[in-house]
Design a protein around this motif. Structure first.
Motif: not given
Length: 100
Positions: A69-80
């Motif tokens: 919510e603060k900083k969107p997930q980078p496009d290349f990240v598929t899993n947290r």
């Protein structure tokens, strides 16, 4: 006792470390790279009582969602994160003065 082995994308590293510490969970942190997750990761070894295992997992999910919510997930990240939960039947603490 349970042991979580959690391989966390570095995008979530700080928030997970801080959030788990604030809830009283202790951990060992290892920098990790390799073909399993391919990019910068941190591996956390987290010990938890059996009754806390589900809480640790849910807390990690919550912390990751709040981070996005603060900083969107980078496009290349598929899993947290990827986690493994292991039963620990024999816990022994060794110190410099311990025999054997």
């Amino acid at each position: 006792m349970k042991l979580f082995i959690c391989i966390v994308h570095n995008h979530y590293r700080d928030v997970i470390e801080k959030g788990l510490n604030e809830e009283g969970y202790r951990m060992t942190e290892l920098s990790s790279t390799g073909s399993f997750r391919r990019r910068g990761n941190t591996t956390f070894l987290i010990g938890a009582a059996e009754q806390d295992a589900e809480n640790v997992k849910e807390l990690m999910k919550k912390l990751c969602t709040e981070q996005e919510e603060k900083k969107p997930q980078p496009d290349f990240v598929t899993n947290r994160f990827v986690s493994f939960l292991i039963d620990v039947n024999d816990v022994r603490l060794f110190t410099e003065n311990s025999p054997g």
